[in-house]
Design a protein around this motif. Structure first.
Motif, PDB file in Angstrom:
ATOM      1  N   VAL A 295       0.834  -1.203   0.000  1.00  0.00           N
ATOM      2  CA  VAL A 295       0.000   0.000   0.000  1.00  0.00           C
ATOM      3  C   VAL A 295       0.873   1.259   0.000  1.00  0.00           C
ATOM      4  O   VAL A 295       0.591   2.221  -0.727  1.00  0.00           O
ATOM      5  N   LEU A 296       1.941   1.259   0.777  1.00  0.00           N
ATOM      6  CA  LEU A 296       2.826   2.420   0.818  1.00  0.00           C
ATOM      7  C   LEU A 296       3.540   2.627  -0.520  1.00  0.00           C
ATOM      8  O   LEU A 296       3.791   3.770  -0.925  1.00  0.00           O
ATOM      9  N   GLU A 297       3.862   1.548  -1.215  1.00  0.00           N
ATOM     10  CA  GLU A 297       4.433   1.679  -2.551  1.00  0.00           C
ATOM     11  C   GLU A 297       3.437   2.350  -3.492  1.00  0.00           C
ATOM     12  O   GLU A 297       3.815   3.161  -4.347  1.00  0.00           O
ATOM     13  N   GLU A 298       2.154   2.008  -3.328  1.00  0.00           N
ATOM     14  CA  GLU A 298       1.127   2.651  -4.148  1.00  0.00           C
ATOM     15  C   GLU A 298       1.051   4.137  -3.837  1.00  0.00           C
ATOM     16  O   GLU A 298       0.948   4.970  -4.745  1.00  0.00           O
ATOM     17  N   TYR A 299       1.103   4.501  -2.558  1.00  0.00           N
ATOM     18  CA  TYR A 299       1.116   5.920  -2.189  1.00  0.00           C
ATOM     19  C   TYR A 299       2.296   6.631  -2.854  1.00  0.00           C
ATOM     20  O   TYR A 299       2.160   7.730  -3.404  1.00  0.00           O
ATOM     21  N   LYS A 300       3.456   6.015  -2.758  1.00  0.00           N
ATOM     22  CA  LYS A 300       4.685   6.625  -3.264  1.00  0.00           C
ATOM     23  C   LYS A 300       4.579   6.944  -4.755  1.00  0.00           C
ATOM     24  O   LYS A 300       4.954   8.039  -5.204  1.00  0.00           O
ATOM     25  N   LYS A 301       4.067   6.001  -5.528  1.00  0.00           N
ATOM     26  CA  LYS A 301       3.936   6.215  -6.968  1.00  0.00           C
ATOM     27  C   LYS A 301       2.818   7.204  -7.287  1.00  0.00           C
ATOM     28  O   LYS A 301       2.961   8.043  -8.185  1.00  0.00           O
ATOM     29  N   ALA A 302       1.713   7.103  -6.570  1.00  0.00           N
ATOM     30  CA  ALA A 302       0.585   8.009  -6.829  1.00  0.00           C
ATOM     31  C   ALA A 302       0.957   9.456  -6.563  1.00  0.00           C
ATOM     32  O   ALA A 302       0.497  10.363  -7.265  1.00  0.00           O
ATOM     33  N   PHE A 303       1.808   9.698  -5.570  1.00  0.00           N
ATOM     34  CA  PHE A 303       2.236  11.060  -5.248  1.00  0.00           C
ATOM     35  C   PHE A 303       3.491  11.478  -6.015  1.00  0.00           C
ATOM     36  O   PHE A 303       4.020  12.569  -5.793  1.00  0.00           O
ATOM     37  N   GLY A 304       3.973  10.613  -6.905  1.00  0.00           N
ATOM     38  CA  GLY A 304       5.109  10.982  -7.741  1.00  0.00           C
ATOM     39  C   GLY A 304       6.419  11.075  -7.004  1.00  0.00           C
ATOM     40  O   GLY A 304       7.292  11.857  -7.393  1.00  0.00           O
ATOM     41  N   LEU A 305       6.618  10.262  -5.969  1.00  0.00           N
ATOM     42  CA  LEU A 305       7.837  10.317  -5.169  1.00  0.00           C
ATOM     43  C   LEU A 305       8.823   9.207  -5.526  1.00  0.00           C
ATOM     44  O   LEU A 305       9.905   9.132  -4.929  1.00  0.00           O
ATOM     45  N   ASP A 306       8.476   8.358  -6.458  1.00  0.00           N
ATOM     46  CA  ASP A 306       9.396   7.323  -6.917  1.00  0.00           C
ATOM     47  C   ASP A 306      10.425   7.940  -7.867  1.00  0.00           C
ATOM     48  O   ASP A 306      10.194   9.026  -8.441  1.00  0.00           O
ATOM     49  N   PRO A 307      11.579   7.306  -8.059  1.00  0.00           N
ATOM     50  CA  PRO A 307      12.644   7.900  -8.881  1.00  0.00           C
ATOM     51  C   PRO A 307      12.214   8.294 -10.287  1.00  0.00           C
ATOM     52  O   PRO A 307      12.558   9.377 -10.769  1.00  0.00           O
ATOM     53  N   ARG A 308      11.439   7.439 -10.954  1.00  0.00           N
ATOM     54  CA  ARG A 308      11.021   7.740 -12.315  1.00  0.00           C
ATOM     55  C   ARG A 308      10.159   8.998 -12.378  1.00  0.00           C
ATOM     56  O   ARG A 308      10.350   9.870 -13.229  1.00  0.00           O
ATOM     57  N   SER A 309       9.195   9.099 -11.464  1.00  0.00           N
ATOM     58  CA  SER A 309       8.298  10.256 -11.456  1.00  0.00           C
ATOM     59  C   SER A 309       9.042  11.545 -11.114  1.00  0.00           C
ATOM     60  O   SER A 309       8.749  12.607 -11.667  1.00  0.00           O
ATOM     61  N   LEU A 310       9.993  11.459 -10.204  1.00  0.00           N
ATOM     62  CA  LEU A 310      10.778  12.639  -9.843  1.00  0.00           C
ATOM     63  C   LEU A 310      11.602  13.136 -11.029  1.00  0.00           C
ATOM     64  O   LEU A 310      11.698  14.348 -11.273  1.00  0.00           O
ATOM     65  N   ARG A 311      12.185  12.217 -11.772  1.00  0.00           N
ATOM     66  CA  ARG A 311      12.962  12.617 -12.956  1.00  0.00           C
ATOM     67  C   ARG A 311      12.067  13.290 -13.989  1.00  0.00           C
ATOM     68  O   ARG A 311      12.448  14.310 -14.583  1.00  0.00           O
ATOM     69  N   LEU A 312      10.881  12.729 -14.200  1.00  0.00           N
ATOM     70  CA  LEU A 312       9.963  13.312 -15.178  1.00  0.00           C
ATOM     71  C   LEU A 312       9.521  14.708 -14.745  1.00  0.00           C
ATOM     72  O   LEU A 312       9.462  15.638 -15.559  1.00  0.00           O
ATOM     73  N   LEU A 313       9.208  14.885 -13.456  1.00  0.00           N
ATOM     74  CA  LEU A 313       8.794  16.193 -12.959  1.00  0.00           C
ATOM     75  C   LEU A 313       9.922  17.206 -13.129  1.00  0.00           C
ATOM     76  O   LEU A 313       9.683  18.358 -13.529  1.00  0.00           O
ATOM     77  N   ALA A 314      11.148  16.782 -12.825  1.00  0.00           N
ATOM     78  CA  ALA A 314      12.297  17.668 -12.987  1.00  0.00           C
ATOM     79  C   ALA A 314      12.463  18.077 -14.448  1.00  0.00           C
ATOM     80  O   ALA A 314      12.695  19.258 -14.759  1.00  0.00           O
ATOM     81  N   ASP A 315      12.321  17.129 -15.364  1.00  0.00           N
ATOM     82  CA  ASP A 315      12.452  17.430 -16.792  1.00  0.00           C
ATOM     83  C   ASP A 315      11.340  18.355 -17.269  1.00  0.00           C
ATOM     84  O   ASP A 315      11.567  19.273 -18.067  1.00  0.00           O
ATOM     85  N   THR A 316      10.119  18.113 -16.784  1.00  0.00           N
ATOM     86  CA  THR A 316       8.966  18.900 -17.217  1.00  0.00           C
ATOM     87  C   THR A 316       9.126  20.372 -16.869  1.00  0.00           C
ATOM     88  O   THR A 316       8.791  21.263 -17.662  1.00  0.00           O
ATOM     89  N   PHE A 317       9.667  20.647 -15.678  1.00  0.00           N
ATOM     90  CA  PHE A 317       9.753  22.031 -15.220  1.00  0.00           C
ATOM     91  C   PHE A 317      11.188  22.566 -15.197  1.00  0.00           C
ATOM     92  O   PHE A 317      11.446  23.632 -14.632  1.00  0.00           O
ATOM     93  N   GLY A 318      12.103  21.834 -15.838  1.00  0.00           N
ATOM     94  CA  GLY A 318      13.472  22.314 -15.960  1.00  0.00           C
ATOM     95  C   GLY A 318      14.199  22.452 -14.635  1.00  0.00           C
ATOM     96  O   GLY A 318      14.934  23.420 -14.418  1.00  0.00           O
ATOM     97  N   LYS A 319      14.031  21.478 -13.758  1.00  0.00           N
ATOM     98  CA  LYS A 319      14.654  21.512 -12.433  1.00  0.00           C
ATOM     99  C   LYS A 319      15.662  20.370 -12.298  1.00  0.00           C
ATOM    100  O   LYS A 319      15.668  19.410 -13.074  1.00  0.00           O
ATOM    101  N   ASP A 320      16.504  20.492 -11.281  1.00  0.00           N
ATOM    102  CA  ASP A 320      17.447  19.433 -10.956  1.00  0.00           C
ATOM    103  C   ASP A 320      16.747  18.413 -10.064  1.00  0.00           C
ATOM    104  O   ASP A 320      16.146  18.772  -9.044  1.00  0.00           O
ATOM    105  N   VAL A 321      16.816  17.128 -10.434  1.00  0.00           N
ATOM    106  CA  VAL A 321      16.088  16.106  -9.690  1.00  0.00           C
ATOM    107  C   VAL A 321      16.577  16.001  -8.253  1.00  0.00           C
ATOM    108  O   VAL A 321      15.784  15.735  -7.333  1.00  0.00           O
TER     109      VAL A 321
END
Length: 409
Positions: A295-321
Motif C-alpha cells: 500500500v505504501l508503494e502505491e502511495y509513493k507512486k501516486a504522489f510521484g515520489l518514486d525515482p522515475r516520477s521525480l525525474r519526469l517532474l524535474a524534466d517537465t519544469f526544468g529543475k534538478d532532480v
C-alpha cells in the motif's frame, strides 16, 4: 506522534455504517474483495482529432511519460495513426489512452468512423484541435452522443495561441481576457453547429500546470462512474496541489478497510519472514506487513515520489532532480520500502501501543474489531502506519511540487 482520534471520526463512522445490519465475516470478505479489485477496474479513454493536433503529446503528458521514453506515443506532425493504438499508464496498467486515427478528411463519415474504432470500448472521448472546431468535429460529437458516450473538446497548443496574440502588443493586454474570448468562441461555434452543451478546455502540453489541465482532471473524475473514479484520480500527473489533496482524501477512505484486511492476516507467536528481524507479537510478515509495504508503494507512486516520477517532474519544469529530492522528509519516500523498514519504524516509535489506542477508539464504533484484530495490535498499528505515512507523503509531494514550480532566478 500525538494521536488525535477525532481526526478520523468520519472514517470510523463510515466503518460503523458499513457493518451495521451485516454479517461481520461476510462483510469483511466483501471488503477484501473490493480492495483487491479496485485497482483492476479497466479505464479506456479515446483521444481523437486531426493529424498534428497534438494527440500523442497530450497522451504522453497525461500519462506522465516523456516523449522519448520507451512506450511513449509517437509525436510529430508527419505521424499518422492508422488504427486505434493503446498506450497504457506506467503505474496503472488497466488505464489506457487510445490514440485514434485522424479525422477531418473530405470523406470522413462519423458513424462509420466510430464503428471502425470500436466505440463501445471507450469510457469517453476527448476531441482535440489546434484551431477552431469545425463541422467534422461537430458531426463526430453528435455521433458520439447518439451512442450514449460522453465527449469533451480540447483546444491544444494554447501557449502558441497566446504568444501570437501578444505579438506587437505592449500594453492593454490580458491573458485572462484572451483565454475567455477563445473559450467563448469555441463554445459558441459548437453550439451554432448543434452541440447543446459543449465542454471546452484550453490546454498546453508544454505548460501543463497552466490553463485548463486541472479542470479536465476534475471534470472527468466527477463524471466517471463511482467505481472508476479512484483509478482515474491515481493515474493523473501531479501538476496541481489540489490533485495531491484529492488523492490523499481518496486513499484516506480506504485505510480502515486495509486495516481490517491486515487484521485478518494476523498469526500468533513469533513474527518471521524477514531476515534479521526479531519477533513482533501479532504482526505477520506474510500478511499485514507485506500488505503495508504494498500500500505504501502505491502511495509513493501516486504522489510521484518514486525515482522515475521525480525525474519526469524535474524534466517537465526544468529543475534538478536532486533539488526536488532534497525536500523529501519521509523515510518511506526517500528509500526502498521494506518490511524491515516498517518493523524498525514500528519498534522505534512505539506504534504497537499507538495501535492499541486506535483500536480502543474504533471499538466504540465497531465492537467486533477487537476480536478480529487479536488484541488490537494488527488493526490499530496498520491503521496508524498507513495514516501517518499517507499524511507525510502527501506533504512531501506538495513540497516537491512547490519546489518544481518555483520560478528560476
Amino acid at each position: 506522534m500525538d494521536y488525535k482520534p477525532l481526526t478520523y471520526e468520519n472514517e470510523f463512522q463510515e466503518m460503523k455504517n458499513y457493518f451495521e445490519n451485516r454479517d461481520f465475516a461476510d462483510a469483511v470478505m466483501c471488503l477484501k474483495s473490493r480492495l483487491e479489485d479496485i485497482n483492476l477496474v479497466p479505464l479506456n479513454i479515446a483521444v481523437t482529432g486531426e493529424s498534428g493536433s497534438g494527440k500523442s503529446t497530450f497522451i504522453n503528458v497525461i500519462r506522465g511519460v516523456n516523449d522519448e521514453e520507451e512506450g511513449s506515443a509517437k509525436t510529430g506532425v508527419v505521424h499518422t495513426t492508422a488504427v486505434p493504438t493503446p498506450y497504457v499508464h506506467p503505474h496503472h496498467r488497466n488505464v489506457r489512452y487510445w490514440d485514434l486515427p485522424g479525422i477531418g478528411s473530405p470523406e470522413f463519415k462519423p458513424k462509420d468512423y466510430l464503428r471502425l474504432v470500436n466505440f463501445d470500448r471507450y469510457d469517453f472521448f476527448l476531441i482535440i484541435t489546434t484551431e477552431r472546431f469545425r463541422e467534422f468535429h461537430v458531426l463526430l460529437a453528435q455521433a458520439i452522443e447518439s451512442t450514449g458516450k460522453k465527449f469533451y473538446f480540447l483546444r491544444s497548443k494554447i501557449d502558441a495561441v497566446l504568444t501570437g496574440h501578444r505579438r506587437g502588443k505592449t500594453k492593454g493586454y490580458d491573458d485572462r481576457e484572451i483565454l475567455k474570448e477563445i473559450r467563448e468562441d469555441c463554445v459558441n461555434g459548437l453550439r451554432a453547429g448543434g452541440v447543446g452543451n459543449p465542454r471546452v478546455f484550453l490546454v498546453s502540453c508544454l505548460e501543463p500546470d497552466k490553463y485548463d489541465f486541472h479542470l479536465i482532471h476534475e471534470t472527468l473524475e466527477e463524471e466517471l462512474p463511482s467505481h472508476k473514479r479512484h483509478v482515474f484520480l491515481l493515474s493523473q500527473p501531479n501538476f496541481f496541489l489540489r490533485t495531491l489533496s484529492r488523492k490523499r482524501k481518496s486513499f484516506l477512505k480506504q485505510i480502515w478497510r486495509w486495516a481490517i484486511v491486515s487484521a485478518m492476516n494476523v498469526t500468533t507467536g513469533p513474527w518471521s519472514g524477514a531476515t534479521g528481524v526479531v519477533a513482533a507479537p501479532s504482526l505477520s510478515a506474510n500478511g499485514d506487513l507485506t500488505l503495508m509495504v504494498n500500500v505504501l508503494e502505491e502511495y509513493k507512486k501516486a504522489f510521484g515520489l518514486d525515482p522515475r516520477s521525480l525525474r519526469l517532474l524535474a524534466d517537465t519544469f526544468g529543475k534538478d532532480v536532486e533539488d526536488l529530492r532534497s525536500v523529501i522528509r519521509t523515510s518511506a519516500a526517500s528509500q526502498d520500502i521494506t518490511q524491515e523498514l516498517l518493523f524498525h519504524h514500528i519498534k522505534s516509535q512505539g506504534l504497537t501501543d499507538m495501535g492499541r489506542m486506535v483500536t480502543a477508539c474504533v471499538n466504540q464504533f465497531v465492537p467486533q474489531i477487537t476480536v478480529l484484530a487479536s488484541g488490537g495490535v494488527a488493526f490499530g498499528t496498520t491503521f496508524w502506519i498507513l495514516s501517518s505515512f499517507l499524511a507525510n507523503m502527501a506533504e512531501d509531494a506538495a513540497r516537491v511540487l512547490s519546489r518544481a514550480l518555483e520560478a528560476g532566478e
